[in-house]
Every structure is written in C-alpha cells, then in structure tokens.
Motif scaffolding. Structure first.
Motif, short mmCIF file in Angstrom:
data_model
loop_
_atom_site.label_atom_id
_atom_site.label_comp_id
_atom_site.label_asym_id
_atom_site.label_seq_id
_atom_site.Cartn_x
_atom_site.Cartn_y
_atom_site.Cartn_z
N ILE A 184 0.84 -1.21 0.00
CA ILE A 184 0.00 0.00 0.00
C ILE A 184 0.87 1.25 0.00
N LEU A 185 1.86 1.28 0.88
CA LEU A 185 2.73 2.47 0.98
C LEU A 185 3.52 2.70 -0.29
N ALA A 186 3.76 1.64 -1.05
CA ALA A 186 4.48 1.79 -2.33
C ALA A 186 3.67 2.60 -3.34
N GLN A 187 2.38 2.81 -3.05
CA GLN A 187 1.51 3.58 -3.95
C GLN A 187 1.40 5.05 -3.55
N LYS A 188 2.25 5.49 -2.61
CA LYS A 188 2.18 6.89 -2.17
C LYS A 188 2.33 7.86 -3.34
N GLY A 189 3.22 7.54 -4.26
CA GLY A 189 3.44 8.43 -5.40
C GLY A 189 2.22 8.54 -6.29
N HIS A 190 1.48 7.46 -6.41
CA HIS A 190 0.26 7.46 -7.23
C HIS A 190 -0.92 8.01 -6.46
N GLY A 191 -0.90 7.79 -5.14
CA GLY A 191 -1.95 8.34 -4.29
C GLY A 191 -3.19 7.49 -4.16
N LYS A 192 -3.17 6.28 -4.73
CA LYS A 192 -4.36 5.44 -4.71
C LYS A 192 -3.95 3.98 -4.74
N ALA A 193 -4.68 3.15 -4.00
CA ALA A 193 -4.47 1.71 -4.02
C ALA A 193 -5.81 1.01 -3.91
N ILE A 194 -5.97 -0.07 -4.67
CA ILE A 194 -7.15 -0.92 -4.56
C ILE A 194 -6.71 -2.20 -3.87
N VAL A 195 -7.22 -2.43 -2.68
CA VAL A 195 -6.83 -3.59 -1.88
C VAL A 195 -7.99 -4.57 -1.86
N LEU A 196 -7.72 -5.81 -2.25
CA LEU A 196 -8.76 -6.83 -2.28
C LEU A 196 -8.44 -7.90 -1.25
N LEU A 197 -9.37 -8.09 -0.32
CA LEU A 197 -9.22 -9.08 0.76
C LEU A 197 -10.25 -10.18 0.55
N ILE A 216 -4.43 -6.22 9.70
CA ILE A 216 -4.82 -5.88 8.33
C ILE A 216 -5.47 -4.50 8.30
N VAL A 217 -6.39 -4.26 9.22
CA VAL A 217 -7.06 -2.96 9.31
C VAL A 217 -6.02 -1.86 9.56
N GLN A 218 -5.06 -2.15 10.43
CA GLN A 218 -4.03 -1.15 10.74
C GLN A 218 -3.16 -0.87 9.52
N ALA A 219 -2.85 -1.89 8.74
CA ALA A 219 -2.04 -1.70 7.52
C ALA A 219 -2.75 -0.76 6.55
N ILE A 220 -4.06 -0.94 6.41
CA ILE A 220 -4.84 -0.07 5.52
C ILE A 220 -4.91 1.34 6.10
N LEU A 221 -5.08 1.42 7.41
CA LEU A 221 -5.12 2.73 8.07
C LEU A 221 -3.79 3.45 7.93
N ASP A 222 -2.69 2.72 8.03
CA ASP A 222 -1.36 3.33 7.87
C ASP A 222 -1.22 3.91 6.47
N GLY A 223 -1.73 3.18 5.48
CA GLY A 223 -1.68 3.70 4.12
C GLY A 223 -2.49 4.97 3.98
N ALA A 224 -3.69 4.99 4.56
CA ALA A 224 -4.53 6.18 4.50
C ALA A 224 -3.87 7.37 5.20
N ASN A 225 -3.27 7.11 6.35
CA ASN A 225 -2.60 8.18 7.09
C ASN A 225 -1.39 8.71 6.33
N ALA A 226 -0.84 7.88 5.45
CA ALA A 226 0.31 8.31 4.64
C ALA A 226 -0.13 9.03 3.37
N GLY A 227 -1.45 9.20 3.19
CA GLY A 227 -1.95 9.96 2.05
C GLY A 227 -2.39 9.13 0.86
N VAL A 228 -2.56 7.81 1.06
CA VAL A 228 -3.00 6.94 -0.02
C VAL A 228 -4.52 6.75 0.09
#
Length: 433
Positions: A184-197, A216-228
């Motif tokens: 997820i964090l690797a998508q910071k430059g693009h600003g968007k990620a589609i995560v399928l669980l 898992i929820v925290q990983a997604i939250l970390d991505g959102a907090n990083a601007g994704v």
C-alpha cells in the motif's frame, strides 16, 4: 458528461473529495437514468388506472403472461414473483432481508454507516461493478500471491489495472500484514491503491484470526494516514464457513467508517453461503460515514447494472428471499455447515497422520471450500495429470509446487482414499524422473 453524472460527482466531491478521486473515468461518467423508459414506466405503474402500455412485458388476464409448461414446475410461486423484470437494484424486500442478515452475521457493523445492498448477478458481477467504478489504467490492485485467477481478468484484462502481489503468509504461517502495508505504501506516489481481501481465501482456505484481522485494518489505516486513497474490497464469497480459531465476520465492518481516505466495498452473496451456486445472486455494499455519498455511489452502481445486464434474474431472487424468511433457514444452513466442517477436520486428520510427509506439506487452512498442498519433490501439473488420467482424481495445479484440493465436493468417508490416490500419483511422477 451527462448532467446526472455531473450532479452525482458534485455530491461525492462535496461529501468526500478523496472518494471522488478514487472513481475511475468510467465511474465518474456513470449515473442511473431518472428520465426515459424506466422513470415513465414507474410513473405509469402508479397512475395509469386504465391502461399501462409502457414496459416490454406481456400481460394476460391481469397476470404476467407465461407458459404453463414452466409455471407447472413453479406452481408454489406467484407469477408476479417470477416473470416480470426485477428492479435494476434488485427486489427491495430481498435487499432489506440481506441487510438484516449482514447485521446479524457481522456485529461490528452495528452503529456503522453503510449502503443498502445492491443485488448483483453473483460475486464476479459484483467485483466487475467495483472494477468499473474504481479501477483505471495506471491504478494498482493489491492482492496476496495466493489468489483467485479471475481477479486478473476482472481488474487487469478488462480495466487495465496493474496487479501487485505480496506473500499471503509470513514466516510463522500467519497473514502477512507487513507485506500488505508495504504494498500500500508503495503507492504513495500514485496516491491510490485498490486492496482486495478474500477470506476465506481461495485457493488456500485461510482466514486470519482476530489479531491478524486487526493488523490488516491497521495496515490499511497506515496507508490512508500516509496519504493513499484506499479502495478496500472484501470478497466474502465463502463467508460464514469458519471452522477454527479465526475471524467470524467480514472486515468490511471494521473498515467501513475508519478513515476519510478509505472506502470499504463488500462483495458477497448467496452463491456459496446458501449453497445456491446456479442462482447467481450476489450483493455489493458500500461503507462510508456519509449517507449522501453512499446514495450517490448506489446510483452509479445501479447505472452500471442498467448499462450491462439491465437487471438480475427475478426467480432466483424470489427463491432466496423465501429461504431467508423461512423459520427453517438457520437450522438447515447449520446442518450444511457441520458437514463442511467435518470434511475440513477430516482433511487435517488425514494430512497430519504423517503418511504423506515425504510428498508434501500443506498451507495453513481453517475455513472455506479449499486447501492447498505444497509438493516437495514433484511438479504440480505433472501430478495433476497423472492423478486425473490414471487414478480419476481431479485437482487444480496453481504453480510448480501448489495443488489445490476442493474438499467441499468430497464426501467425508472418501477423503482419505482421495489423498492416498494423489500420493500414488506423486510417486508415479517421482519414478518418471
């Protein structure tokens, strides 16, 4: 762009600009027509007290026209619940019943804001609608390396989305939340990620436990907090088939209102849950704090349905609705669950007997329809072919080492024999060198 699409876009942008940024170009253009044939037919249904000549169905003696050869087989049902078109969003009462079921099955949804489920033509259709709404060329879909191959067709082939994978399991055989976070964090430059669980997972039959779910929820939250901006999709195809210590509800509840940069999308259905695969009845539900935004997303999703299949099959929606309302529904579903759980337990009993340890290990599994063998000495495709041609046993080869076995379709008393035959196929391949 159509004025109705523009209006919906403005609503979404006003309510949450991050969700607007998640929409694909197609998603931004979609709307549900409130003018034209559908709206005029709806108006006539309420007001045409003399003759209603608006919609392309046939009426005979006040009932939908039908063939006796069909109705005789379906005589328990009123023709009005079988033959007319269902609404594009699905039968309203079925949507209401499925929402009630979601709340019972997912206590974490209590107090959360989420849309009314929209009826889809089963799970794949729900995923396809999601892809149309949110996936564009240049976007990235993040899934584990153990995944359902149709994701590639739905997101990559149809929508041009890049697929990034991470190992499903960590070194301890648990869900790899760190790998998900990094992707997820690797998508910071693009600003968007589609995560399928997808839990229970196809093909491994694995569902995380509560602690893993929180990670898992925290990983997604970390991505959102990083601007994704994260479109978090839960593919709950095998929901409720939880046999051991694992989550027993969808992560959709935990993700629905978690962050302004997270949009939760739940795709589920009766297909596997209620053992009605051929009925093709699924649902798509959105989770977000703004009910106004949710309504706009519903309109766009229904617009895609109108533009593709028009509406789902009416008879199967009626059959499912009747089942959900039946006082025997819960008891009968529990009976089938117990059969499935006993099969899963039998698989573990057989595999843990050490009879086959020289041929394979198996990936952790605790739920769903499937499990996966990890072959030690042979090629999975070669084993698959020998097992099929010589021993009459069908399996699925997924890679050089991985062989998927669907215990869901094997009687409990036949499971041990099946694995012995697969083992014989392994030994035959070994001899071939």
């Amino acid at each position: 762009m159509h004025k109705l699409a523009t209006e919906l876009n403005q609503i979404i942008q006003n309510e949450n600009p991050h969700v607007f940024e998640m929409l694909s170009d197609l998603g931004k253009q979609m709307y549900f027509p409130t003018e034209g044939i559908l709206s005029q037919s709806a108006e006539a249904k309420n007001k045409a007290f003399k003759f209603n000549a608006t919609i392309g169905t046939a009426i005979e003696k006040g009932k939908p026209m039908h063939l006796k050869v069909i109705q005789d087989k379906l005589s328990a049902y009123n023709p009005s619940d079988l033959y007319p078109y269902a609404p594009p969003a699905g039968k309203p009462e079925l949507r209401k019943e499925w929402r009630k079921k979601m709340l019972v099955d997912n206590p974490a949804l209590e107090g959360q804001t989420f849309s009314n489920p929209i009826v889809t033509n089963a799970l794949t259709h729900g995923l396809s609608i999601t892809a149309d709404l949110f996936a564009d060329k240049g976007d990235t879909l993040i899934i584990p390396d153990q995944n359902w191959e149709n994701y590639d067709m739905v997101f990559n082939i149809r929508r041009g989305t890049t697929i990034t994978t991470y190992p499903l399991y960590d070194e301890n055989g648990l869900f790899n939340a760190d790998g998900l976070r990094e992707a997820i964090l690797a998508q910071k430059g693009h600003g968007k990620a589609i995560v399928l669980l997808n839990f229970p997972n196809n093909p491994t039959g694995y569902t995380p436990n509560a602690q893993e779910g929180a990670s898992i929820v925290q990983a997604i939250l970390d991505g959102a907090n990083a601007g994704v901006n994260v479109v978090a999709i839960t593919d709950d195809a095998y929901f409720s088939l939880f046999f051991e210590d694992s989550l027993t509800e969808s992560l959709f509840g935990a993700l629905s209102n978690i962050h302004e940069r997270v949009l939760a999308v739940k795709v589920d259905g009766a297909t596997k849950e209620e053992y009605v695969w051929g009925f093709r009845v699924g649902f798509i539900t959105f989770g977000n704090k703004s009910e106004t935004l949710l309504k706009a997303l519903e309109e766009k999703a229904i617009g895609i349905i109108r533009a593709t299949i028009s509406s789902g099959p009416h008879p199967s929606q009626t059959f499912l609705l009747d089942a959900l309302k039946s006082p025997e529904f819960v008891t009968q579903r529990q009976e089938k669950f117990d059969i499935m759980k006993n099969r899963a337990n039998k698989v573990k009993e057989v595999l843990d007997s050490s009879k086959f340890e020289d041929a394979w290990d198996y990936y952790p599994f605790n739920s769903g329809y499937f499990m996966c063998l990890k072959l030690k000495t042979t090629n999975a495709e070669q084993v698959r072919q020998v097992a099929l041609e010589k021993y009459g046993v069908g399996t699925i080869s997924l890679s050089d080492t991985d062989l998927r076995v669907a215990f869901s379709c094997i009687e409990e008393e036949d499971i041990e024999e099946m694995f012995h035959l697969i083992y014989d196929a392994v030994k035959d391949v070994e001899k071939q060198g």
